[in-house]
Scaffold this motif. Structure first.
Motif, PDB file in Angstrom:
ATOM      1  N   ASN A 296      -5.693   0.165  -8.433  1.00 10.97           N
ATOM      2  CA  ASN A 296      -5.045  -1.131  -8.507  1.00 10.97           C
ATOM      3  C   ASN A 296      -3.800  -0.929  -9.360  1.00 10.97           C
ATOM      4  O   ASN A 296      -3.865  -0.862 -10.587  1.00 10.97           O
TER       5      ASN A 296
ATOM      6  N   ASP B 125      -8.125   5.523  -4.743  1.00 12.66           N
ATOM      7  CA  ASP B 125      -7.403   4.241  -4.714  1.00 12.66           C
ATOM      8  C   ASP B 125      -7.271   3.716  -6.140  1.00 12.66           C
ATOM      9  O   ASP B 125      -8.229   3.801  -6.912  1.00 12.66           O
TER      10      ASP B 125
ATOM     11  N   HIS C 196      -1.115  -3.915  -6.653  1.00 11.11           N
ATOM     12  CA  HIS C 196      -0.808  -3.243  -5.395  1.00 11.11           C
ATOM     13  C   HIS C 196      -1.765  -2.066  -5.212  1.00 11.11           C
ATOM     14  O   HIS C 196      -2.385  -1.609  -6.168  1.00 11.11           O
ATOM     15  N   GLN C 197      -1.864  -1.560  -3.993  1.00  9.54           N
ATOM     16  CA  GLN C 197      -2.779  -0.454  -3.728  1.00  9.54           C
ATOM     17  C   GLN C 197      -2.012   0.859  -3.709  1.00  9.54           C
ATOM     18  O   GLN C 197      -1.214   1.133  -2.810  1.00  9.54           O
ATOM     19  N   LEU C 198      -2.257   1.665  -4.722  1.00  9.32           N
ATOM     20  CA  LEU C 198      -1.693   3.013  -4.814  1.00  9.32           C
ATOM     21  C   LEU C 198      -2.816   3.992  -4.537  1.00  9.32           C
ATOM     22  O   LEU C 198      -3.899   3.891  -5.129  1.00  9.32           O
ATOM     23  N   VAL C 199      -2.571   4.924  -3.630  1.00  7.37           N
ATOM     24  CA  VAL C 199      -3.569   5.936  -3.313  1.00  7.37           C
ATOM     25  C   VAL C 199      -2.971   7.304  -3.564  1.00  7.37           C
ATOM     26  O   VAL C 199      -1.881   7.616  -3.064  1.00  7.37           O
TER      27      VAL C 199
ATOM     28  N   ALA D  98       0.678   5.509  -0.394  1.00  9.40           N
ATOM     29  CA  ALA D  98      -0.091   6.740  -0.544  1.00  9.40           C
ATOM     30  C   ALA D  98       0.889   7.845  -0.937  1.00  9.40           C
ATOM     31  O   ALA D  98       1.910   8.026  -0.277  1.00  9.40           O
TER      32      ALA D  98
ATOM     33  N   HIS E   7       0.879  -1.167   0.000  1.00 14.00           N
ATOM     34  CA  HIS E   7       0.000   0.000   0.000  1.00 14.00           C
ATOM     35  C   HIS E   7       0.911   1.210   0.000  1.00 14.00           C
ATOM     36  O   HIS E   7       1.813   1.312   0.833  1.00 14.00           O
TER      37      HIS E   7
END
Length: 141
Positions: A41, A39, A45-48, A9, A7
């Protein structure tokens, strides 16, 4: 190798501009969002992206020399398969992307040989995309 998604940010000073960039340039699927964050995908992976006034590193990146190129610091990215990396490089070239470091093979013929490319998002965040033909080289010395 099996890993859990990370994750990350990151700050963006223009949410709508960054949203369009990550969605349209990389074809990323959007998840939850509000007026101040989105958010994505990011290749599993989680990119914010989060609204934040422009940071000093977004104004002008510091660089470190690596294999004869000035690598922007800080930067983030993802390790792709070789085929994914080649397809992304072609897509970015076809979109007229301005690269900081054009797609090329770094450390050719040496330990850690890898394909890499660097670019900035429209808010000044540096991104690196890389690939290894031999994933055992990822952490090789």
């Amino acid at each position: 190798m099996s890993v859990q998604p990370f994750h990350l940010a990151i700050p963006v000073h223009d949410v709508s501009l960054a949203r369009a960039f990550y969605r349209d340039v990389f074809n990323l699927e959007e998840g939850r969002s509000s007026e101040t964050w989105v958010d994505f995908n990011f290749f599993g992976h989680q990119l914010v992206i989060h609204y934040h006034p422009k940071t000093p590193s977004q104004e002008s990146a510091t660089t470190n020399p690596v294999d004869g190129h000035d690598v922007p610091v800080p930067h983030f990215g993802v390790v792709l398969t070789w085929d994914q990396w080649e397809a992304l490089a072609e897509r970015l070239k076809s979109l007229g992307t301005k690269f900081v470091i054009e797609p090329y093979v770094r450390f050719k013929g040496q330990v850690g040989e890898q394909a890499t490319m660097f670019l900035f998002d429209p808010c000044g965040n540096a991104l690196e995309f890389k690939a290894f033909k031999d994933m055992d080289q990822l952490f090789a010395k």
